[in-house]
Structure formats: structure tokens, C-alpha cells
Write a protein that holds these residues in place. Sequence first.
Motif, PDB file in Angstrom:
ATOM      1  N   THR A 406     -56.299 -16.288  80.015  1.00 59.24           N
ATOM      2  CA  THR A 406     -56.208 -15.346  79.854  1.00 59.24           C
ATOM      3  C   THR A 406     -55.769 -14.101  78.492  1.00 59.24           C
ATOM      4  N   THR A 407     -56.451 -13.166  78.048  1.00 59.41           N
ATOM      5  CA  THR A 407     -56.056 -12.249  76.825  1.00 59.41           C
ATOM      6  C   THR A 407     -54.512 -11.278  77.651  1.00 59.41           C
ATOM      7  N   ALA A 408     -55.001 -11.298  78.267  1.00 60.02           N
ATOM      8  CA  ALA A 408     -53.933 -10.351  79.718  1.00 60.02           C
ATOM      9  C   ALA A 408     -52.586 -12.082  79.276  1.00 60.02           C
ATOM     10  N   TYR A 409     -52.838 -12.493  79.714  1.00 58.74           N
ATOM     11  CA  TYR A 409     -51.346 -13.655  79.712  1.00 58.74           C
ATOM     12  C   TYR A 409     -50.936 -13.943  78.569  1.00 58.74           C
ATOM     13  N   PHE A 410     -52.027 -14.257  77.547  1.00 57.09           N
ATOM     14  CA  PHE A 410     -51.479 -14.553  76.064  1.00 57.09           C
ATOM     15  C   PHE A 410     -51.441 -13.035  75.511  1.00 57.09           C
ATOM     16  N   ASP A 411     -51.203 -12.390  75.829  1.00 58.71           N
ATOM     17  CA  ASP A 411     -50.706 -10.964  75.570  1.00 58.71           C
ATOM     18  C   ASP A 411     -48.744 -10.469  75.897  1.00 58.71           C
ATOM     19  N   ILE A 412     -48.557 -11.273  77.253  1.00 63.04           N
ATOM     20  CA  ILE A 412     -47.819 -10.998  77.321  1.00 63.04           C
ATOM     21  C   ILE A 412     -46.656 -12.272  76.658  1.00 63.04           C
ATOM     22  N   LEU A 413     -47.334 -13.287  76.131  1.00 66.91           N
ATOM     23  CA  LEU A 413     -46.785 -14.034  75.095  1.00 66.91           C
ATOM     24  C   LEU A 413     -46.559 -13.211  74.131  1.00 66.91           C
ATOM     25  N   VAL A 419     -44.913  -9.051  68.300  1.00 65.82           N
ATOM     26  CA  VAL A 419     -45.798  -8.997  67.344  1.00 65.82           C
ATOM     27  C   VAL A 419     -47.260  -8.768  68.421  1.00 65.82           C
ATOM     28  N   PHE A 420     -46.485  -8.201  69.560  1.00 68.20           N
ATOM     29  CA  PHE A 420     -47.902  -6.899  70.569  1.00 68.20           C
ATOM     30  C   PHE A 420     -47.923  -5.891  70.089  1.00 68.20           C
ATOM     31  N   ASN A 421     -48.800  -5.218  69.297  1.00 65.35           N
ATOM     32  CA  ASN A 421     -49.023  -4.248  68.839  1.00 65.35           C
ATOM     33  C   ASN A 421     -50.533  -3.274  69.023  1.00 65.35           C
ATOM     34  N   ILE A 422     -51.537  -3.846  69.859  1.00 63.08           N
ATOM     35  CA  ILE A 422     -51.868  -3.550  70.773  1.00 63.08           C
ATOM     36  C   ILE A 422     -51.798  -2.303  71.113  1.00 63.08           C
ATOM     37  N   GLN A 423     -52.399  -0.988  71.287  1.00 62.46           N
ATOM     38  CA  GLN A 423     -53.094   0.351  72.089  1.00 62.46           C
ATOM     39  C   GLN A 423     -53.566   0.424  73.056  1.00 62.46           C
ATOM     40  N   ASP A 424     -54.483  -0.690  72.499  1.00 59.70           N
ATOM     41  CA  ASP A 424     -55.200  -0.154  74.265  1.00 59.70           C
ATOM     42  C   ASP A 424     -54.341  -0.500  75.979  1.00 59.70           C
ATOM     43  N   LYS A 425     -55.050   0.456  76.427  1.00 59.24           N
ATOM     44  CA  LYS A 425     -54.331   0.814  78.004  1.00 59.24           C
ATOM     45  C   LYS A 425     -54.492   0.233  78.988  1.00 59.24           C
ATOM     46  N   ASP A 426     -56.637  -0.651  78.670  1.00 57.52           N
ATOM     47  CA  ASP A 426     -56.996  -1.241  79.951  1.00 57.52           C
ATOM     48  C   ASP A 426     -56.105  -2.318  79.501  1.00 57.52           C
ATOM     49  N   ILE A 428     -53.281  -3.210  77.927  1.00 50.42           N
ATOM     50  CA  ILE A 428     -51.918  -2.646  79.082  1.00 50.42           C
ATOM     51  C   ILE A 428     -50.996  -3.226  79.925  1.00 50.42           C
ATOM     52  N   ALA A 429     -52.254  -2.030  81.049  1.00 45.15           N
ATOM     53  CA  ALA A 429     -52.418  -2.668  82.302  1.00 45.15           C
ATOM     54  C   ALA A 429     -52.910  -3.609  82.771  1.00 45.15           C
ATOM     55  N   ALA A 430     -53.982  -4.513  82.354  1.00 48.33           N
ATOM     56  CA  ALA A 430     -54.092  -6.131  82.134  1.00 48.33           C
ATOM     57  C   ALA A 430     -52.916  -7.038  82.097  1.00 48.33           C
ATOM     58  N   MET A 431     -52.089  -6.902  81.471  1.00 47.50           N
ATOM     59  CA  MET A 431     -50.924  -6.935  81.310  1.00 47.50           C
ATOM     60  C   MET A 431     -49.932  -6.583  81.950  1.00 47.50           C
ATOM     61  N   PHE A 435     -48.181  -9.680  84.664  1.00 44.71           N
ATOM     62  CA  PHE A 435     -46.727  -9.951  84.199  1.00 44.71           C
ATOM     63  C   PHE A 435     -45.725  -9.756  85.360  1.00 44.71           C
ATOM     64  N   ARG A 436     -46.593  -8.876  86.809  1.00 43.85           N
ATOM     65  CA  ARG A 436     -46.321  -8.392  87.728  1.00 43.85           C
ATOM     66  C   ARG A 436     -46.380  -9.610  88.490  1.00 43.85           C
ATOM     67  N   LYS A 437     -47.032 -10.992  87.988  1.00 41.29           N
ATOM     68  CA  LYS A 437     -47.837 -12.140  88.749  1.00 41.29           C
ATOM     69  C   LYS A 437     -46.773 -12.977  89.068  1.00 41.29           C
ATOM     70  N   THR A 438     -46.287 -12.686  87.745  1.00 40.56           N
ATOM     71  CA  THR A 438     -45.356 -14.008  87.230  1.00 40.56           C
ATOM     72  C   THR A 438     -43.812 -13.807  87.470  1.00 40.56           C
ATOM     73  N   LYS A 439     -43.343 -12.773  87.865  1.00 44.15           N
ATOM     74  CA  LYS A 439     -42.496 -12.156  88.589  1.00 44.15           C
ATOM     75  C   LYS A 439     -41.923 -12.742  89.906  1.00 44.15           C
ATOM     76  N   THR A 440     -43.522 -12.371  90.184  1.00 50.56           N
ATOM     77  CA  THR A 440     -43.508 -12.689  92.051  1.00 50.56           C
ATOM     78  C   THR A 440     -43.557 -14.342  91.790  1.00 50.56           C
ATOM     79  N   LEU A 441     -44.058 -14.928  91.467  1.00 48.05           N
ATOM     80  CA  LEU A 441     -44.177 -16.532  91.624  1.00 48.05           C
ATOM     81  C   LEU A 441     -42.183 -16.878  90.479  1.00 48.05           C
ATOM     82  N   GLY A 442     -41.793 -16.147  90.383  1.00 54.10           N
ATOM     83  CA  GLY A 442     -40.733 -16.816  89.876  1.00 54.10           C
ATOM     84  C   GLY A 442     -39.842 -16.711  91.189  1.00 54.10           C
ATOM     85  N   SER A 443     -39.436 -15.642  91.916  1.00 53.48           N
ATOM     86  CA  SER A 443     -38.816 -14.944  93.245  1.00 53.48           C
ATOM     87  C   SER A 443     -39.052 -15.348  94.121  1.00 53.48           C
ATOM     88  N   GLU A 444     -40.488 -16.535  94.207  1.00 59.80           N
ATOM     89  CA  GLU A 444     -41.330 -16.977  95.502  1.00 59.80           C
ATOM     90  C   GLU A 444     -40.053 -18.385  94.907  1.00 59.80           C
TER      91      GLU A 444
END
Length: 446
Positions: A406-413, A419-426, A428-431, A435-444
Motif C-alpha cells: 500500500t501507499t502508506a507502507y511505501f511512504d514509510i520506506l 525523501v518523503f516530502n508529502i504534506q497530505d495529512k491523511d 501522514i496519518a496512514a503512514m 508504522f505503529r503496526k510494524t513496531k508492534t510486530l517487532g516487539s512481538e
Amino acid sequence: PPAVPLPRPGAPPPAGMAVQVPLWHHYLQAVRQDFQRAEDVLLTVLERVHALDPRFLVDYSRDLGAFQFALRSSEEPLDLEVPLGLDAEDLLIEESGAAEPAGGPACCRLGVPTEGAGLEPWTANDVFSASSESSARCRGHIVPGKVLCVLRDLLVAAIVHCKHHSLIAPGSLNASSLQEEELHLSLLVSSGWRTIRFNVVPVVRRRCRVPAPERTLLVTRFPTGSLERILDQGVDLVPASTQHWRVSTDYLLTRLLGALGSLPGHRLDSISILDRVNHESWRDNGRSAGLAFSHMKMVLLWASVLFPAPEDWADLEGAVYRLLVVLLCCLATRNLPHFLWPGQNLLLASGLDLGTLYQHVEHFASQPEASLRIHVTHLGCSPPPRIDNSVKALLQLPASDPAYWTTAYFDILLDKFQVFNIQDKDRIAAMQGIFRKTKTLGSEES
């Protein structure tokens, strides 16, 4: 190449382009003219082929060949299609049940129905094999291996005729590779200062609606109406073996690439730059096996869907990295989905050393400056690497869960590569949510 968008095939340059970037515009025109000089030689030969055997037609639509040739740095062969003078809708399409390698559409045989007008030329023994099975519907099949043999003999006769009548310049065409046993016919054609290899491919046009995935989503990513117009043109059938035909979407994908070129931004610049880096660095100037331009084309099409905003392509560095993050993810997960048939993995049957290839691309993405230096005098202090272990772990996620495509995943990359230069709030929120989901996976996992 300079950071200037290429014009779409057949379109006039944008207003003011000749004033702003005359050198790049003239270079493009020179490249296209160079290609068309070589193509003119081949079309002259194919006109004679048609005169000898009207079953083989001449396709004069050259914009896409010149367009693709202008984008590429590598010297891969360019396909030149020779349409057969029949319509697949008049034939019996018999799917073999065996899919193409890596999950593509099934191969098929082309049967000639017992009831059908105008198909007598295609029941001649030189291209036809009578059916050994008793069938009230099918007389037999048009055999791609036989079609290729007939076309090869016609090409040899046409070349001799054209040379004898001085229709083509001496030394402009080399037919020595015609004897190779392939599913195409290879010819080397000189344009004056360089030689271009063409693969001559017999094709059968088939009018069928391509089942594009998530068609509604894709429509919003392309110029208005362009996706529907292109995909509704149908597909080509080309030889898959001596007995079977397969679907080819090369023409459609190149048309989609041309549609992207009509949008503002650096989409086509980015593929041209990465193709040059691929050819010169990752493939050692073509001496090593590696990615083809067709792989790059697929990466750009996916990147254009995953990064939908004009701001994604406004900056050249950011545009290149949008292709890089998609390519890195595909190599890390060993899966490059076909744009129109996502179930088909274009890396599965490629025979490439994907591990080594990943290392090349990762090194470039981490420190691109070294690959872009032109001369040793340009050496200097390099910025620190952009890839760390956290990025490498992120790149593996779509292998275990396709929902990350998805776009949100690749925005994290992109953010990791700075090189993420997008100001769109939606976005950024999706990203941040991913990111929080990946952090949860990492801790698990820890």
C-alpha cells in the motif's frame, strides 16, 4: 539524462519546452529519428514479405517503438510485430490448461472452425496442422512453429530482393541470426551510426477485455479516460512454443507508460536514470545477467499507482526513490507482480541471481552518489548510508502479509530514505498507523 519530462508519443512538446531545454529536446528527436531510420529498413523488407505472402501484414504504428527506444540505455532487442491477416475472434481459442510460468494466463491453441469463411489461406499445410481428433467444430490448428518457419523463409527472400533492387542500403541489415531456433526472428539493422537488434514476432490480434485489477482505483492514477481506452484494445497472441500461443501485454504496458509521460513530473526521467544505472553498474555494461527494461517498466507502473499525488513526482531525486523502494521490496520478497495479472511473479521464472541483484540495488539506494559520478575527479566525501537494519526488516513485510503493498507502507520506506516530502495529512496519518503496526510486530517477535 537531464531532469526534463519526456513528451508522450506523438504529442507536441509542452509550451516553452524548446526555449527551456533545447538540447534535451533535440537529443530526443535525434534518438527517435535514429530508431526510425533503422525501422524504415525493416519495414521495407516487411512490405516485400507482404507482397510475397498477403497473410503477413505490415504494422506502421511506430510511435511506441521510438518512444521506448528513447527511454532505454541498454541495447536489448526491440520487438517488431508482424500481424497475421486474421482475427482471433474467428478462431477457436483452446486453452491448454498449462499457465504461463509464474502464474500468468494459460497458453492456448488456435483452432480453425469447420464453419468459417475466409480462413482457407490458414488451412494450407505450411502453417496448419489437421486435427487428429474427430471434432465437428475444429478442422485443425494454426501452428506457431510453422508460422515462424514460413516467415523466416519470406524474410530471407525479401532481403535478397531488396538488396538486389537497391531498396535498402548495403550493410544496413544483417540476417545471420535468422538461423537461431527461437520463438522470434532476430535481425540486426543499422541506423547509420549504431546497430539495433529487432526481434520480429508474428502476432494474432485478439479483442478481449483485459481484467485489470482494481480497475476503479487504477483509473484515478492515469489521465482521464486513458486507462479504459488502452485496456479495451485487447491483447496480442504470440508464440509460446512450437505448438502453443500465449498472451502478450507488451503493447498495452508501453501504451500505459506513454500515458504516464503525459502527466507532469519525473516519472519517465526516473525510469531512464535507473535503466542507465542498471545497464552500466548493476549489469556491468550488459556483460552480466540482470533486470530487463520490461522489469523497470513494471516497477514504474506500480510506483505510479502507489504514489498518486503530483507532489510525488515533482522532485527528481524523490521520483527515482519511488521506483527504488518498490524495486527493493520486490527483490527482497522475490516477487514482482505483473501489473495486469498480479498473480504472475515476473521474477520467479527469470533465472536471475536475486540475492546479488538485491545487493546492487541496495548499495545504490543507500549511497547513490558513487554510481552517478562520471569521473574519478568527482570523488569526494559520501553522505552516510541511508539503509540500516530496520529498513531491511521493513522490506520483507509484504512477503508475509500482502496487505503491506500500500501507499502508506511505501511512504514509510521513503521516510526512512529521507525523501518523503508529502504534506497530505491523511497520508501522514496512514503512514503513522502502518508504522505503529510494524513496531508492534517487532516487539512481538522479540
